[in-house]
Scaffold this motif. Structure first.
Motif, PDB file in Angstrom:
ATOM      1  N   SER A 147      16.557  -0.214  -3.527  1.00  0.00           N
ATOM      2  CA  SER A 147      16.646  -0.209  -2.060  1.00  0.00           C
ATOM      3  C   SER A 147      16.128   1.331  -1.623  1.00  0.00           C
ATOM      4  CB  SER A 147      18.072  -0.334  -1.583  1.00  0.00           C
ATOM      5  OG  SER A 147      18.998   1.057  -2.216  1.00  0.00           O
ATOM      6  N   LEU A 148      16.163   2.229  -2.492  1.00  0.00           N
ATOM      7  CA  LEU A 148      15.608   3.583  -2.226  1.00  0.00           C
ATOM      8  C   LEU A 148      14.073   3.606  -1.842  1.00  0.00           C
ATOM      9  CD1 LEU A 148      16.099   6.847  -2.339  1.00  0.00           C
ATOM     10  CD2 LEU A 148      15.504   6.700  -4.850  1.00  0.00           C
ATOM     11  N   LYS A 167       0.833  -0.931   0.092  1.00  0.00           N
ATOM     12  CA  LYS A 167       0.245  -0.008  -0.092  1.00  0.00           C
ATOM     13  C   LYS A 167       0.719   1.267   0.089  1.00  0.00           C
ATOM     14  CE  LYS A 167      -3.907  -0.185   0.019  1.00  0.00           C
ATOM     15  NZ  LYS A 167      -4.905  -0.697  -0.902  1.00  0.00           N
ATOM     16  N   MET A 168       2.215   1.173   0.547  1.00  0.00           N
ATOM     17  CA  MET A 168       3.026   2.275   0.582  1.00  0.00           C
ATOM     18  C   MET A 168       4.474   1.760   0.108  1.00  0.00           C
ATOM     19  SD  MET A 168       1.876   3.901   4.091  1.00  0.00           S
ATOM     20  CE  MET A 168       2.374   5.378   4.018  1.00  0.00           C
ATOM     21  N   ASP A 169       5.251   2.666  -0.578  1.00  0.00           N
ATOM     22  CA  ASP A 169       6.932   2.346  -0.520  1.00  0.00           C
ATOM     23  C   ASP A 169       7.336   2.921   0.694  1.00  0.00           C
ATOM     24  OD1 ASP A 169       7.518   4.910  -1.026  1.00  0.00           O
ATOM     25  OD2 ASP A 169       7.283   4.524  -3.205  1.00  0.00           O
ATOM     26  N   LEU A 170       8.682   2.661   1.007  1.00  0.00           N
ATOM     27  CA  LEU A 170       9.505   3.005   1.923  1.00  0.00           C
ATOM     28  C   LEU A 170       9.536   4.731   2.194  1.00  0.00           C
ATOM     29  CD1 LEU A 170      11.027   2.139   4.599  1.00  0.00           C
ATOM     30  CD2 LEU A 170      13.124   1.845   3.234  1.00  0.00           C
ATOM     31  N   THR A 171       9.755   5.025   0.911  1.00  0.00           N
ATOM     32  CA  THR A 171       9.866   6.640   0.812  1.00  0.00           C
ATOM     33  C   THR A 171       8.265   7.176   1.379  1.00  0.00           C
ATOM     34  OG1 THR A 171       9.182   6.894  -1.295  1.00  0.00           O
ATOM     35  CG2 THR A 171      11.395   6.632  -0.892  1.00  0.00           C
ATOM     36  N   GLN A 172       7.288   6.483   1.126  1.00  0.00           N
ATOM     37  CA  GLN A 172       6.190   7.125   1.542  1.00  0.00           C
ATOM     38  C   GLN A 172       5.725   6.853   3.085  1.00  0.00           C
ATOM     39  OE1 GLN A 172       3.852   4.723  -1.526  1.00  0.00           O
ATOM     40  NE2 GLN A 172       2.744   6.706  -1.660  1.00  0.00           N
TER      41      GLN A 172
END
Length: 428
Positions: free
Chosen positions: A406-407, A117-122
């Motif tokens: 990885s970002l 539902k989200m990526d790590l930046t979010q």
């Protein structure tokens, strides 16, 4: 998968409190509390009772069905009266319900990440939004939370996959004559991504300052009025003022919102020669913090008196304007003269700097981008050597792609997750 629950609104007395449940048993647990079946998705007003049938409270029950929820799982939210007693009573009842457990800090958001539902930046953007104190911080966090950095990373990844596939096509047909030279398109794709990455890497430092705050140091001779000026800017007695030189021995920090930007003002010890050992320690600390500050306000007749070299954007103002003749410019913390103009000058300098920031906001982002740039630089160099080394160039492209993955949290981030989510409250 466990079903978890926690108070999602702030602790303490309020008009409304929100208790969130997520997991396979969230709907059935909410139904047991309310004594009746609930819609798979919707909102109903119900009376909540404990396992013995005793009334707990009246409240709204909101249900969300997987995957159309914040976590991507079945979710129920109980909106009840926000008294401490009511909240504790409902939480105790949920704790006594088989199959439920209290959520760990950030666990709801972690499940949103794990369920796509989200990526790590979010996730990082959400953490920044929760902590945002100024308008600039809010806007920057919203940009990340909206997924703009993830969208950029996906575009870069797509271009690099295209470049790598072109090289691998040449490798696969090494024994045959390939009708087209792919190197111009590959080079164009790589250089386009590198241009974007350089811009983002260069803007991280300013973006980090928007997140953590700019430091503005007030420097000057003893009794120049630095502490009085700090108090006037802060709107409170943050620093002790006196007519005796050397009163300020330590660096006093005041955090404030200045034209929508987070700013920490530093009141430093007066810069002078002295035989007082403790004061000397304060002066050395003052020089060190002034050198590290993003901007310095020189409160003196001439900056050369202070032994600290002015940088291009530093601001020089004359002290104690209230004691000067009519028409002379300066600033006075005692009367407020010149303070509005000084605030405007500081804000103008910092706003100009923020125009250079990109979307990437953290040192982790910069490191991933730098790793990708290093690999792309190597790929361009190898590409110039011709088709015999295309396999090496393709591997460098794959390394760059992994750095970009990885970002956004696709790979190599497990060690970061506990640290990131530990900053979240239980209800997030």
């Amino acid at each position: 998968m466990d079903t978890i629950f926690a108070l999602a609104s702030a602790q303490g007395k309020a008009g409304v409190a929100v208790i969130r449940l997520s997991g396979p048993d969230s709907h059935s647990a909410a139904a047991r509390l309310t004594g009746g079946a609930l819609p798979k998705r919707g909102m109903v007003l119900r009376t909540l009772t404990d396992h013995g049938g005793a009334r707990l409270d009246d409240g709204l029950v909101l249900t969300f069905q997987t995957p159309a929820s914040f976590t991507g799982e079945d979710v129920a939210e109980l909106q009840i009266h926000g008294s401490t007693a009511s909240v504790n009573a409902v939480l105790r009842c949920l704790s006594d319900t088989e199959g439920l457990r209290i959520a760990e800090p950030g666990e709801f958001t972690r499940r949103a990440l794990e369920n796509g539902k989200m990526d790590l930046t979010q996730v990082e953007g959400l953490a920044d939004l929760i902590d945002a104190e100024t308008e600039a911080q809010r806007k920057q966090a919203q940009t990340i939370l909206a997924g703009e950095l993830g969208t950029l990373a996906e575009r870069w990844r797509r271009d690099l996959i295209r470049a790598a596939s072109l090289l691998e096509a040449v490798i696969d047909f090494a024994d045959e004559e390939v009708p087209t030279d792919v190197s111009p398109e590959v080079r164009e794709l790589i250089q386009g991504v590198m241009s974007d990455l350089h811009r983002e890497a260069d803007g991280v430092k300013i973006a980090e300052r928007i997140r953590s705050g700019f430091e503005v140091a007030i420097v000057g001779l003893p009794n120049a009025g630095k502490s009085t000026l700090l108090n006037a800017l802060a709107g409170r007695e943050a620093a002790i003022t006196s007519e005796y030189a050397g009163t300020t021995r330590d660096v006093i920090e005041v955090r404030m919102d200045l034209a929508g930007l987070p700013v920490t003002l530093l009141d430093t010890a007066g810069l002078r020669e002295t035989e007082d050992h403790v004061e000397n320690l304060g002066i050395e600390l003052a020089r060190s913090r002034a050198e590290a500050a993003d901007l310095r306000v020189f409160l003196s007749e001439t900056p050369k008196d202070l032994g600290v070299e002015m940088r291009e954007d530093d601001i020089h103002v004359l002290p104690k304007a209230d004691l000067r003749g009519i028409g002379e410019k300066g600033v006075s913390g005692k009367t407020g003269q010149g303070i509005d103009a000084l605030v405007d000058d500081i804000s103008c300098v910092l706003r100009q700097r923020t125009t250079a920031h990109g979307i990437a906001t953290r040192e982790r982002h910069r490191i991933a981008i730098t790793r990708a740039l290093d690999s792309l630089t190597s790929a361009i160099s190898v590409l110039e050597s011709g088709p015999d080394l295309y396999d090496i160039a393709a591997e460098e492209l794959r390394t760059a792609i992994r750095a970009l993955e990885s970002l956004v949290g696709r790979i190599d981030v497990e060690t970061l997750l506990d640290e990131i989510f530990s900053s979240f409250c239980l209800g997030k």
